[in-house]
Every structure is written in C-alpha cells, then in structure tokens.
Scaffold this motif. Structure first.
Motif, PDB file in Angstrom:
ATOM      1  N   THR A   1     -17.640 -19.790 -33.752  1.00  0.00           N
ATOM      2  CA  THR A   1     -17.278 -21.120 -34.251  1.00  0.00           C
ATOM      3  C   THR A   1     -15.996 -21.652 -33.633  1.00  0.00           C
ATOM      4  N   ALA A   2     -15.206 -20.799 -33.010  1.00  0.00           N
ATOM      5  CA  ALA A   2     -13.976 -21.270 -32.366  1.00  0.00           C
ATOM      6  C   ALA A   2     -13.573 -20.298 -31.267  1.00  0.00           C
ATOM      7  N   VAL A   3     -13.130 -20.851 -30.132  1.00  0.00           N
ATOM      8  CA  VAL A   3     -12.572 -20.068 -29.030  1.00  0.00           C
ATOM      9  C   VAL A   3     -11.208 -20.674 -28.724  1.00  0.00           C
ATOM     10  N   GLU A   4     -10.145 -19.897 -28.879  1.00  0.00           N
ATOM     11  CA  GLU A   4      -8.804 -20.449 -28.816  1.00  0.00           C
ATOM     12  C   GLU A   4      -7.990 -19.968 -27.637  1.00  0.00           C
ATOM     13  N   VAL A   5      -8.653 -19.305 -26.662  1.00  0.00           N
ATOM     14  CA  VAL A   5      -7.966 -18.858 -25.455  1.00  0.00           C
ATOM     15  C   VAL A   5      -8.858 -19.106 -24.246  1.00  0.00           C
ATOM     16  N   ALA A   6      -8.284 -18.979 -23.090  1.00  0.00           N
ATOM     17  CA  ALA A   6      -9.012 -19.085 -21.822  1.00  0.00           C
ATOM     18  C   ALA A   6      -8.570 -17.945 -20.926  1.00  0.00           C
ATOM     19  N   PRO A   7      -9.392 -17.569 -19.933  1.00  0.00           N
ATOM     20  CA  PRO A   7      -8.972 -16.513 -19.005  1.00  0.00           C
ATOM     21  C   PRO A   7      -7.626 -16.850 -18.373  1.00  0.00           C
ATOM     22  N   GLY A   8      -6.764 -15.856 -18.327  1.00  0.00           N
ATOM     23  CA  GLY A   8      -5.433 -16.054 -17.753  1.00  0.00           C
ATOM     24  C   GLY A   8      -4.368 -16.365 -18.776  1.00  0.00           C
ATOM     25  N   ASP A   9      -4.764 -16.696 -20.018  1.00  0.00           N
ATOM     26  CA  ASP A   9      -3.787 -17.003 -21.057  1.00  0.00           C
ATOM     27  C   ASP A   9      -2.985 -15.758 -21.429  1.00  0.00           C
ATOM     28  N   THR A  10      -1.701 -15.971 -21.693  1.00  0.00           N
ATOM     29  CA  THR A  10      -0.857 -14.914 -22.237  1.00  0.00           C
ATOM     30  C   THR A  10      -0.928 -14.963 -23.753  1.00  0.00           C
ATOM     31  N   VAL A  11      -1.169 -13.824 -24.403  1.00  0.00           N
ATOM     32  CA  VAL A  11      -1.328 -13.787 -25.858  1.00  0.00           C
ATOM     33  C   VAL A  11      -0.376 -12.758 -26.444  1.00  0.00           C
ATOM     34  N   THR A  12      -0.089 -12.921 -27.732  1.00  0.00           N
ATOM     35  CA  THR A  12       0.776 -11.986 -28.444  1.00  0.00           C
ATOM     36  C   THR A  12      -0.033 -11.243 -29.498  1.00  0.00           C
ATOM     37  N   GLN A  13       0.438 -10.081 -29.867  1.00  0.00           N
ATOM     38  CA  GLN A  13      -0.257  -9.266 -30.858  1.00  0.00           C
ATOM     39  C   GLN A  13      -0.496 -10.062 -32.140  1.00  0.00           C
TER      40      GLN A  13
END
Length: 648
Positions: A587-599
């Motif tokens: 129902t939701a995708v909140e990132v894209a390839p290459g994005d930097t994410v935090t724990q």
C-alpha cells in the motif's frame, strides 16, 4: 417468524448465528469463498453456496452474489453478522428491494450513523454530549493540520466512514501529523472506499465504554447496560467485560439514558452499540463521558452482555426482524454477576503481533467455558481474513471470579504451530492494574515490554527440540544430520533414541553428542547428555522446523527450532534483506534505490489480514534493491527491499 436465513458472513460469527437459528427451528444457508470451502460454518449450515475467490472484495463484499445466493436457496432473510457488509446501507437497501428481510437497522439509520461527522452533529441536536473536534467539509491537509493545532495535541485522526479500529491514528506532535494523515487516509480508502477524516481531541486517560441498545418496529428502545472495552492495541479490542469496573449507578443511568436518546434520534430498529469515550483521570463521571460513534450492527463482544443479562441477542435480532416487539422491556432487564471475553488471535506478540498463518495441527481450547470459534483442528488460518480464531467467554459472581476464570482459560489454550496471543492475554489478566480495575486504552502500550517479555527455553525444552530434529521423519533416525560443537556437519547414528508418537520420546544419548539449534535467531549448542529423559508436553514436526510447547511459565509458550540456522521465518535477514512476513498487498513504498535510510525508518507498508504492517530499516544504510510497487500482491518470504549496512 423467519423460516430460512442466509448468513452473509464467515467464521465464528456465522457459527454463532447458526447455533441460535437452529434452536429456533430456522433453516440456515452459509456462503463461502475458495479459502473457506471446508470451513466450520459451511459444515454447520443446512446448505452452503460458493460465492467467489478467496479475497473478500471478490466474495464476501459482493452484495449481488449474496442476494443471488439467497434467492437461489429460497432464504427469506439475510443476517450480515459484523464486518464485511453489515453497515453498508446500499447493501441493506438492495436486500430489501429484492423482497428479502434485512436482519438489521434500516438503511436510513445506517446512513445517519455511518458517517462520523454527520452522526456527531445529530447527537448534538439530540442532547448527547460529544468529544471536542473538527467535523468540517474542508479536507485539505493544510486545514486539517490547522484544526489539529487549534484543538491541541494529542489528537486522533479518524476515518469518517471508519469502524472496527481501522482508519484511526493518534498524533502526539505537529511534525507527525502529515505522515499519520496519509497513512490513515490510505487505510480508510482501502477499507471503506472513503478517505475523508475528522479530528478529535485525544483523551489522555481514556476509557472505552459502550452501551448495548435494541429497538423494534413498534417504537420501543431499551438498553442492556454497558461494556468496558478499554483494553485495546492499535484500537483493536483485546479483552472486554461487563459491567464496566468502577461504574456507579448514577453514572450508569446517565450514560445508558444518553445511549437510548441516541438510538431514538435515528428511529433505530435492531441491535446497536453506542460507543463513548470517558476521561477516567478522576474515575468514571457522567460529565466526563462523550459520544464517539454508533455501530449499527451486532458487536464482536456481544457475548458478555448476553452473559450478564441472560438474553440471546441473536434471537432478539431475528424476532425483531420478523416484526415482533422486543422480548423484554427495560424494567425486565438487570445485571447478573460479571462477564469477560478474550479475543484469541493468530498472531505473534514477540514479532510485533504479526498475524500467524498456517494449518492448525493442534487446536485445543479450554473446557467448561463459553467458546465462540469458526475453526477446528486441521483447519487453516489464511491471510485473507481477520486473524481472530476464537473468543473465550467467562461469567463469575463478581469481577475477580471472572478474571481468574479467564486467566486460567488463556493458560489452557493449546495451539500449534500457529502462534497465538494466549500467553500475552494471560499476562495482561495477571497485571496488577487490570486486577484492580485500573484500566484505560493506554494500559497495554505502557506495559507492552512486560506483556511480551521474551521467554528463554530451559534445558528440557532445548533437549526436546534437539531430539525432535534427530527424529525428523524425512530421514531414518540413524541418518540424521547433526551439527557438532565445532560447527562441522556430520552424520550421527542414534540407535538409543526411542520415538513414540503417542507418548513423546526419551533420550538415552551416546556420549559426547552436541546439537546446534537455531532458537529465534540465536545459535545454541545443546549437550544431549546433560538433561536425561525428555518428555515434552506438546510438540510438532514440520518440513523445515520443529516446535515445542513449554508449560512452566505464566502461560504456555511455543518455541520453534528451524532445521537450518539462517533467517528462517523472519521478516529481516541478517544481510538487510527485508522479506514479506506474509502474503499481502503493498500500500505504500517510501524509498527508492540509492536512498540513504536510518534504522527504524519506514520503507514499505504491507496490508494483510485487514491491517497495515510497516516494514522498517534494520540498520543505517543504503537501499540497493527495491522489488515493491504500490498495489502489487506479494507472497510470504518475497524480497521487498535490500539495505546495505552503512560503513562505520
């Protein structure tokens, strides 16, 4: 009187309606989807009709199929149960237009109370106190955020067309509002086809008190007293009771009178529930209880009202729908003792309450109490429907007697390999606050760490798991692969290990044998010589793991022993691969390839078993792979996102 009844529902509520109908001499017709072809309600009904594929939107939510099934089988009436189409005014009208009896309130009453903003306006006009909030037509994110700021945090965002705890989000600060609003609107659109919301002041010491009301077509309306449904998690009720603890007669009279006024304001006919929110910071007081909403149907927790009043509410529904007056007047109703109900869910509290699906290889519920269920041993908990598999209902002469009975009942649940919340509920019932009646809707969240405290398998359980692995039926006992203590794989003969499928097993191991087990993601070396004879109380063997149920703690606990030491059964592998924990829809995708994410950052949202589940980053890193698209159906174990750990 109705002579034949089609039940437009499934599971335990369908079985519950069938039971009363049979006692009244009414012929019953069940409907079922592909997933429910062998379900208990299908077996119990006099006749059953297949109405489509497993997803509810293609079967139980298709009104035309249900009406066609009623006509084809000669059913006179349709009972919607709860959920699905039970509060759908258009479906109710279609049933009536088809010349059938609708076992429920009129379509006009459903519409009047189905939209929360309009319902509140009507209640204000009827003199029923309502919670402060915003009910306006302007649904722009800016206007909603401004109204939330004006009301003052915390606030509650609620779907206008919501119900059943869905489409609700608590927001504690302005910076959270936008994200919570989007999530709430998504869930509302998916569940109800309407993403409009209202904003309410969130009460900091809230009690959820509701009143059972009943009306007939002769102008009579009565109440059957109150229920307390404050023990909730994510706005889903867990344990309900009647009457409400700490309720004095003056407050009861005030809240029940307000509920009757609310029902009369919409010319209500049938079973309904008026839900109130109470500020319990100074105990229950009539001037601190406000109307929230009306559920224009039978409630999941109706058995506790039946237990304290001695009335069968399904029988009342069928008699009222047949045109009869209410079976009792107000002066003929009174409270007897105390009742409690626990909702037994197929879910794993240790893994964030993720639903647990699969076959019920062992399914034993306690004796001597009221059980409402729609499954039997050998049945399957699927991913298509709500994970509730049973309701445990008890009655006592007072609250303490009922509490102890329900505590004992939860400890007697024996289900595997599907996980349940039985142990979680036993801990909740044993909590000091609950025993004292000091409950509110935040109690579970405050005590969550204690309620889902991690159980550590003792030597007896570990040895049982080791022997079960040795006795795995895929290979003869003498050829079982065993991991030695230094990690080298070897074949070990075990001629002195005796296996008895009826009475368990005992181990008289050869010297110096160690088995390496994977227990909930940890690797442990078990010396099979150290513990002597092993006789587990419950056990099971599957193709890729074994299960042992321990009995020594507060409540039974199920331990799994994967045959391999990888990331079996988890949603996140050690290498940062985020896997789908169950079949569902993205129902939701909140990132894209290459994005930097935090724990802890939300990456993907998965909808399954009528709930949204957020999948988050296991550590700081970079998204290197993305296999999720909004609207896509995914299978259990599918790789959705890959996160590479950030170098430090």
């Amino acid at each position: 009187m109705i002579e034949s009844l089609l039940i437009a529902n499934r599971g335990e509520i369908a079985c519950r309606i069938i039971r009363t109908a049979r006692e009244m001499g009414i012929r019953t017709v069940a409907v079922y989807s592909d997933a429910d072809a062998k379900a208990l309600h299908v077996r119990q009904a006099d006749e059953a009709v297949h109405i489509g594929p497993s997803p509810a939107r293609e079967s139980y939510l298709v009104g035309d199929k249900i009406i066609a099934a009623a006509k084809a089988t000669g059913a006179q009436a349709i009972h919607p149960g709860y959920g699905f189409l039970s509060e759908n005014a258009d479906f109710a009208q279609a049933v009536i237009d088809a010349g059938l009896i609708w076992v429920g309130p009129s379509p006009d009453s459903i519409r009047a109370m189905g939209l929360k903003d309009a319902a509140k306006a009507r209640m204000i006009a009827a003199g029923v106190p309502v919670t402060p909030g915003y009910l306006g037509e302007d649904q722009s994110p800016e206007r909603l955020a401004n109204e939330a700021d004006a009301i003052g945090y915390p606030v509650l965002i609620k779907a206008v067309a919501g119900g059943g705890g869905k489409g609700m989000r608590r927001v504690d600060a302005a910076q959270q509002f936008s994200e919570m609003l989007q999530s709430c609107k998504r869930e509302a659109a998916s569940s109800f086809g309407d993403d409009r919301v209202l904003i309410e002041k969130y009460i900091l010491s809230p009690r959820h008190i509701e009143v059972q009301v009943f009306g007939d077509s002769h102008g009579n309306v009565v109440h059957l007293f109150e229920r307390d449904c404050s023990l909730q998690r994510r706005h889903q009720k867990v344990i309900e009771e009647a009457p409400a603890p700490g309720m004095d007669e003056a407050t009861r009279e005030a809240i029940c009178a307000a509920a009757v006024r609310a029902a009369k304001a919409v010319d209500y006919v049938g079973a309904g529930t008026i839900e109130f929110i109470a500020d319990a910071s100074e105990g229950l007081r009539a001037d601190r209880i406000w109307f929230m909403e009306m559920n224009t149907r039978l409630q999941v927790e109706h058995p506790v009202t039946e237990e304290i009043t001695g009335q069968d509410l399904v029988e009342w529904q069928l008699r009222v729908a047949s045109g009869e007056p209410l079976p009792r007047q107000q002066e003929d109703l009174w409270i007897h003792g105390h009742a409690m109900e626990a909702r037994l869910y197929a879910e794993d509290p240790a893994k964030g309450f993720l639903p647990s699906i699969g076959r019920l290889n062992h399914f034993m519920l306690p004796f001597g109490i009221r059980i409402e269920t729609g499954v039997i041993e050998g049945g399957t908990v699927s991913s298509f429907y709500d994970p509730m598999i049973a309701k445990l209902v008890v009655h006592g002469s007072d609250r303490e007697e009922a509490r102890v009975k329900l505590f004992d009942a939860c400890r007697e649940v024996r289900i595997q390999p599907v996980r349940t919340n039985a142990e979680f509920m036993a801990r909740l019932l044993a909590a000091r606050e609950f025993a004292a009646g000091d409950v509110d809707t935040g109690l579970i969240e405050r005590k969550l760490d204690n309620l889902v405290e991690r159980e550590v398998p003792d030597a007896r359980v570990l040895s049982a798991g080791a022997v079960l692995l040795l006795a795995h039926p895929d290979k003869p006992i003498a050829e079982q692969p065993v991991l030695s203590s230094n990690g080298d794989r070897e074949w070990v003969a075990s001629p002195s290990t005796a296996w008895n499928p009826l009475f368990g097993f005992r181990l008289n191991a050869a010297p110096n044998r160690t088995v390496r087990l994977a227990v909930d993601g940890e690797t442990l070396d078990i010396d099979l010589d150290a513990t002597g004879p092993v006789e587990p109380d419950r056990y099971d063997i599957e193709h890729d793991s074994v299960w042992v149920q321990a009995e020594d703690g507060l409540a039974p606990h199920l331990f799994s022993f994967p045959a391999s030491t990888g990331a079996h059964g988890g949603a996140v592998a050690a290498n940062g691969a985020i896997l789908a924990p169950m079949p569902g829809r993205i129902t939701a995708v909140e990132v894209a390839p290459g994005d930097t994410v935090t724990q802890g950052q939300r990456l993907v949202t998965l909808e399954a078993m009528k709930m949204e589940h957020s999948l988050t980053a296991p550590f700081d890193g970079t998204v290197t792979e993305l296999n999720a698209e909004i609207g896509a159906q995914v299978s259990e174990g599918a790789l959705l996102v890959k996160v590479d750990k950030a170098e430090r």
